[in-house]
Design a protein around this motif. Structure first.
Motif, short mmCIF file in Angstrom:
data_model
loop_
_atom_site.label_atom_id
_atom_site.label_comp_id
_atom_site.label_asym_id
_atom_site.label_seq_id
_atom_site.Cartn_x
_atom_site.Cartn_y
_atom_site.Cartn_z
N LEU A 85 20.05 13.47 43.34
CA LEU A 85 19.14 14.41 44.00
C LEU A 85 17.68 14.09 43.71
N ARG A 86 17.40 13.62 42.50
CA ARG A 86 16.02 13.24 42.18
C ARG A 86 15.55 12.07 43.04
N GLN A 87 16.47 11.14 43.35
CA GLN A 87 16.07 10.01 44.18
C GLN A 87 15.74 10.46 45.59
N ILE A 88 16.47 11.44 46.10
CA ILE A 88 16.15 11.98 47.43
C ILE A 88 14.78 12.65 47.40
N ALA A 89 14.53 13.41 46.32
CA ALA A 89 13.22 14.05 46.18
C ALA A 89 12.12 13.00 46.06
N TYR A 90 12.42 11.92 45.36
CA TYR A 90 11.42 10.87 45.14
C TYR A 90 10.96 10.24 46.45
N VAL A 91 11.90 9.83 47.31
CA VAL A 91 11.50 9.14 48.55
C VAL A 91 10.71 10.08 49.46
N ASN A 92 11.06 11.36 49.45
CA ASN A 92 10.29 12.32 50.26
C ASN A 92 8.91 12.55 49.68
N ALA A 93 8.79 12.55 48.36
CA ALA A 93 7.47 12.67 47.73
C ALA A 93 6.61 11.45 48.06
N LEU A 94 7.23 10.27 48.04
CA LEU A 94 6.50 9.06 48.38
C LEU A 94 6.05 9.10 49.83
N ARG A 95 6.91 9.60 50.71
CA ARG A 95 6.53 9.75 52.13
C ARG A 95 5.29 10.63 52.27
N CYS A 96 5.27 11.74 51.58
CA CYS A 96 4.13 12.66 51.66
C CYS A 96 2.86 12.00 51.11
N GLN A 97 2.98 11.26 50.01
CA GLN A 97 1.81 10.61 49.43
C GLN A 97 1.24 9.56 50.37
N LEU A 98 2.11 8.77 50.97
CA LEU A 98 1.62 7.71 51.85
C LEU A 98 0.96 8.27 53.10
N ARG A 99 1.42 9.42 53.55
CA ARG A 99 0.84 10.04 54.74
C ARG A 99 -0.28 11.02 54.40
N LYS A 100 -0.66 11.07 53.12
CA LYS A 100 -1.74 11.96 52.68
C LYS A 100 -1.44 13.42 53.02
N GLN A 101 -0.18 13.81 52.83
CA GLN A 101 0.24 15.17 53.09
C GLN A 101 0.59 15.88 51.79
N LYS A 102 0.55 17.19 51.83
CA LYS A 102 0.97 17.97 50.68
C LYS A 102 2.49 17.84 50.52
N VAL A 103 2.94 17.78 49.27
CA VAL A 103 4.38 17.69 49.00
C VAL A 103 5.09 18.87 49.64
N ASP A 104 6.12 18.60 50.45
CA ASP A 104 6.75 19.65 51.23
C ASP A 104 8.08 20.10 50.63
N ASP A 105 8.76 20.97 51.34
CA ASP A 105 10.00 21.55 50.85
C ASP A 105 11.11 20.53 50.72
N GLU A 106 11.04 19.43 51.48
CA GLU A 106 12.06 18.39 51.37
C GLU A 106 12.06 17.76 49.98
N VAL A 107 10.95 17.86 49.28
CA VAL A 107 10.87 17.37 47.90
C VAL A 107 11.35 18.43 46.93
N LEU A 108 10.81 19.64 47.07
CA LEU A 108 11.02 20.68 46.07
C LEU A 108 12.45 21.21 46.06
N ARG A 109 13.14 21.17 47.19
CA ARG A 109 14.47 21.75 47.23
C ARG A 109 15.50 20.91 46.48
N PHE A 110 15.17 19.67 46.14
CA PHE A 110 16.09 18.84 45.38
C PHE A 110 15.76 18.82 43.88
N LEU A 111 14.75 19.58 43.47
CA LEU A 111 14.35 19.63 42.07
C LEU A 111 14.42 21.05 41.56
#
Length: 295
Positions: free
Chosen positions: A107-133
């Motif tokens: 689950l952390r790996q799923i959260a990680y790739v979504n966090a990386l997606r948000c960082q690369l797109r200069k977006q705020k970390v979204d629920d796709e990250v937080l719901r797996f942590l």
């Protein structure tokens, strides 16, 4: 990313209509001036100018596409590394003692790739990250300047804890750490692409030369095309402006536009594969929207 096979000419025109409109007005001014106040148009070597400019723009577009394709290759590596990490966790960690640890790593790996997606797109970390942590894990990751790196660091600590608990041996730990190294290297490559634009010369000179060529084009064509000069010159200018726009579209593969990599779809692919690897229900793959864009 646009995935439809039909050319989106309206999209190209939408991106270049402002300079194209200015070019058309200029073409009309040159044509009217030629017939109202007759002048002999200078014999400009437009063929030579156009050939040199085409080579310049082609080289720039190839450089931009190389950046785009490198970004896609790095995300391909990330998908494979995520699958490898999940497979190692599933096969190395014993049941039932380490079942929760196995699930946490996946689950952390799923959260990680979504966090990386948000960082690369200069977006705020979204629920796709937080719901797996869990709440504590999410707060710790968000406290880091690099949230994605904080998540993968936490995964490394859990792998070390699994070794200290006797669930895996040092060889298995080293194998999983090599996967984390691949993940970190892929992230570093993506951050390099995001934070290092093309040199200024690649951006400034093609723009200047293209607009200068478009200014000279009707002057060199008016004696040959006459009243058709605005049409011919504008169409020729459209081709050069479109190539210029293509380079601008591809230079940042993570800018969250219709021309960029479908990071959401690739993160969904990782989520599906990893959830199914631990027997959880997985969502459906993402599909292009009504306009044929896969995000």
């Amino acid at each position: 990313m646009i995935v439809t096979a039909v050319p989106r000419l309206t999209q190209i025109v939408r991106e270049v209509w402002k300079p194209l409109l200015i070019l058309f007005v200029w073409d009309v001014i040159v044509t009217v001036t030629y017939y109202v106040l007759p002048f002999r148009a200078p014999e400009l070597p437009l063929t030579l100018f156009g050939s040199a400019l085409a080579l310049f723009l082609g080289f720039r577009s190839n450089s931009a596409y190389q950046r785009w394709w490198e970004g896609r290759s790095l995300w391909g590596l990330m998908i494979n590394a995520s699958r490898n990490l999940a497979r190692a966790a599933r096969n190395f960690l014993p049941d039932p003692e380490a079942r929760d640890m196995k699930r946490t790593i996946v689950l952390r790996q799923i959260a990680y790739v979504n966090a990386l997606r948000c960082q690369l797109r200069k977006q705020k970390v979204d629920d796709e990250v937080l719901r797996f942590l869990s709440k504590g894990e999410a707060d710790f990751a968000l406290s880091r300047t690099n949230t994605a790196n904080g998540i993968v660091d936490g995964t490394g600590r859990r792998i070390d804890l699994a070794r200290r608990n006797g669930w895996i041996d040092t060889i298995q730990q080293a194998s999983m750490e090599r996967v984390l190294i691949d993940i970190a290297n892929a992230q570093g490559g993506m951050e390099r692409l995001k934070n290092t634009p093309l040199p200024n010369q690649y951006r400034f000179f093609p723009t200047i030369f293209t607009h200068l060529f478009c200014i000279l084009l009707p002057i060199g064509l008016v004696e040959t095309l006459g009243f058709a000069t605005p049409l011919g010159s504008t169409v020729a200018g459209l081709m050069f402006l479109a190539v210029l726009a293509i380079g601008d579209d591809l230079v940042d593969p993570f800018a969250n536009t219709v021309h960029d990599l479908p990071l959401c779809a690739m993160c969904r692919t990782i989520e599906i594969d990893l959830l199914q690897s631990i027997g959880d229900e997985a969502p459906e793959p993402m599909v292009p929207d009504k306009t044929g864009v896969l995000w």
